[in-house]
Every structure is written in C-alpha cells, then in structure tokens.
Design a protein around this motif. Structure first.
Motif, PDB file in Angstrom:
ATOM      1  N   SER A 133       0.818  -1.219   0.000  1.00 55.41           N
ATOM      2  CA  SER A 133       0.000   0.000   0.000  1.00 55.41           C
ATOM      3  C   SER A 133       0.854   1.273   0.000  1.00 55.41           C
ATOM      4  O   SER A 133       0.375   2.335  -0.368  1.00 55.41           O
ATOM      5  N   ASP A 134       2.129   1.178   0.372  1.00 53.66           N
ATOM      6  CA  ASP A 134       3.047   2.326   0.339  1.00 53.66           C
ATOM      7  C   ASP A 134       3.793   2.434  -0.987  1.00 53.66           C
ATOM      8  O   ASP A 134       4.742   3.197  -1.109  1.00 53.66           O
ATOM      9  N   GLY A 135       3.361   1.658  -1.987  1.00 57.07           N
ATOM     10  CA  GLY A 135       4.046   1.598  -3.269  1.00 57.07           C
ATOM     11  C   GLY A 135       4.352   2.937  -3.918  1.00 57.07           C
ATOM     12  O   GLY A 135       5.504   3.192  -4.290  1.00 57.07           O
ATOM     13  N   PRO A 136       3.366   3.835  -4.086  1.00 61.54           N
ATOM     14  CA  PRO A 136       3.663   5.108  -4.752  1.00 61.54           C
ATOM     15  C   PRO A 136       4.725   5.933  -4.014  1.00 61.54           C
ATOM     16  O   PRO A 136       5.647   6.459  -4.630  1.00 61.54           O
ATOM     17  N   GLY A 137       4.622   5.997  -2.712  1.00 61.34           N
ATOM     18  CA  GLY A 137       5.619   6.743  -1.928  1.00 61.34           C
ATOM     19  C   GLY A 137       6.976   6.059  -1.939  1.00 61.34           C
ATOM     20  O   GLY A 137       8.020   6.719  -1.991  1.00 61.34           O
ATOM     21  N   ALA A 138       6.959   4.724  -1.930  1.00 62.55           N
ATOM     22  CA  ALA A 138       8.212   3.974  -1.983  1.00 62.55           C
ATOM     23  C   ALA A 138       8.918   4.209  -3.314  1.00 62.55           C
ATOM     24  O   ALA A 138      10.140   4.342  -3.365  1.00 62.55           O
ATOM     25  N   TYR A 139       8.142   4.272  -4.382  1.00 65.58           N
ATOM     26  CA  TYR A 139       8.740   4.530  -5.690  1.00 65.58           C
ATOM     27  C   TYR A 139       9.389   5.908  -5.727  1.00 65.58           C
ATOM     28  O   TYR A 139      10.514   6.065  -6.207  1.00 65.58           O
ATOM     29  N   ARG A 140       8.693   6.909  -5.195  1.00 63.52           N
ATOM     30  CA  ARG A 140       9.267   8.262  -5.157  1.00 63.52           C
ATOM     31  C   ARG A 140      10.540   8.272  -4.325  1.00 63.52           C
ATOM     32  O   ARG A 140      11.544   8.880  -4.718  1.00 63.52           O
ATOM     33  N   MET A 141      10.509   7.603  -3.162  1.00 66.56           N
ATOM     34  CA  MET A 141      11.670   7.543  -2.290  1.00 66.56           C
ATOM     35  C   MET A 141      12.855   6.911  -3.032  1.00 66.56           C
ATOM     36  O   MET A 141      13.970   7.416  -2.993  1.00 66.56           O
ATOM     37  N   PHE A 142      12.610   5.795  -3.739  1.00 62.69           N
ATOM     38  CA  PHE A 142      13.666   5.132  -4.492  1.00 62.69           C
ATOM     39  C   PHE A 142      14.176   6.027  -5.620  1.00 62.69           C
ATOM     40  O   PHE A 142      15.385   6.166  -5.824  1.00 62.69           O
ATOM     41  N   GLN A 143      13.260   6.628  -6.339  1.00 61.30           N
ATOM     42  CA  GLN A 143      13.633   7.458  -7.478  1.00 61.30           C
ATOM     43  C   GLN A 143      14.520   8.632  -7.044  1.00 61.30           C
ATOM     44  O   GLN A 143      15.473   8.984  -7.728  1.00 61.30           O
ATOM     45  N   GLN A 144      14.221   9.198  -5.884  1.00 57.54           N
ATOM     46  CA  GLN A 144      14.986  10.332  -5.361  1.00 57.54           C
ATOM     47  C   GLN A 144      16.180   9.880  -4.518  1.00 57.54           C
ATOM     48  O   GLN A 144      16.947  10.702  -4.046  1.00 57.54           O
ATOM     49  N   LYS A 145      16.315   8.576  -4.311  1.00 59.98           N
ATOM     50  CA  LYS A 145      17.359   8.002  -3.454  1.00 59.98           C
ATOM     51  C   LYS A 145      17.322   8.618  -2.053  1.00 59.98           C
ATOM     52  O   LYS A 145      18.342   8.803  -1.401  1.00 59.98           O
ATOM     53  N   ALA A 146      16.106   8.930  -1.594  1.00 62.57           N
ATOM     54  CA  ALA A 146      15.906   9.508  -0.264  1.00 62.57           C
ATOM     55  C   ALA A 146      16.052   8.422   0.796  1.00 62.57           C
ATOM     56  O   ALA A 146      15.797   7.235   0.533  1.00 62.57           O
ATOM     57  N   HIS A 147      16.461   8.793   1.972  1.00 61.66           N
ATOM     58  CA  HIS A 147      16.579   7.887   3.120  1.00 61.66           C
ATOM     59  C   HIS A 147      17.484   6.690   2.824  1.00 61.66           C
ATOM     60  O   HIS A 147      17.287   5.604   3.349  1.00 61.66           O
ATOM     61  N   GLY A 148      18.457   6.874   1.945  1.00 66.97           N
ATOM     62  CA  GLY A 148      19.385   5.798   1.627  1.00 66.97           C
ATOM     63  C   GLY A 148      18.779   4.657   0.836  1.00 66.97           C
ATOM     64  O   GLY A 148      19.300   3.547   0.846  1.00 66.97           O
TER      65      GLY A 148
END
Length: 58
Positions: free
Chosen positions: A31-46
C-alpha cells in the motif's frame, strides 16, 4: 536483463547464494508503493532497493 535471466533465475532460491534477501534497504507494505517509488527514485533515506510486501512491512 533478458540476456542474463536464464543464468540468474536458477540462483534465486531459498538458499539465497547471491545474498539478495539482505540487499534490500527498505521493506514496506504494498500500500506504500507510490511513496516507496518516489523515495527510491529520489534516493531519499538511503534507498537502494525497496521490497514491497503484501500486508505489513517487515
């Protein structure tokens, strides 16, 4: 990737000889997929590799 998939897929077993089970930097619920994708794309939080799981993240 298709060129190597025949060689790589047999190595992705429960024994995990490649150590891919511990490679993920984040485990999140699907359910956190969209936010997880953004996080990965931006390389946020390592974020290097994000695994999405059904149910709760572990």
């Amino acid at each position: 990737m298709r060129r190597w998939s025949g060689q790589i897929l047999p190595l992705l077993t429960d024994e995990d000889p490649l150590g891919v089970d511990t490679f993920a930097t984040h485990h999140l619920p699907l359910s956190d997929g969209p936010g997880a994708y953004r996080m990965f794309q931006q390389k946020a939080h390592g974020a290097v590799k994000v695994l999405l799981h059904l149910g709760r993240g572990t």
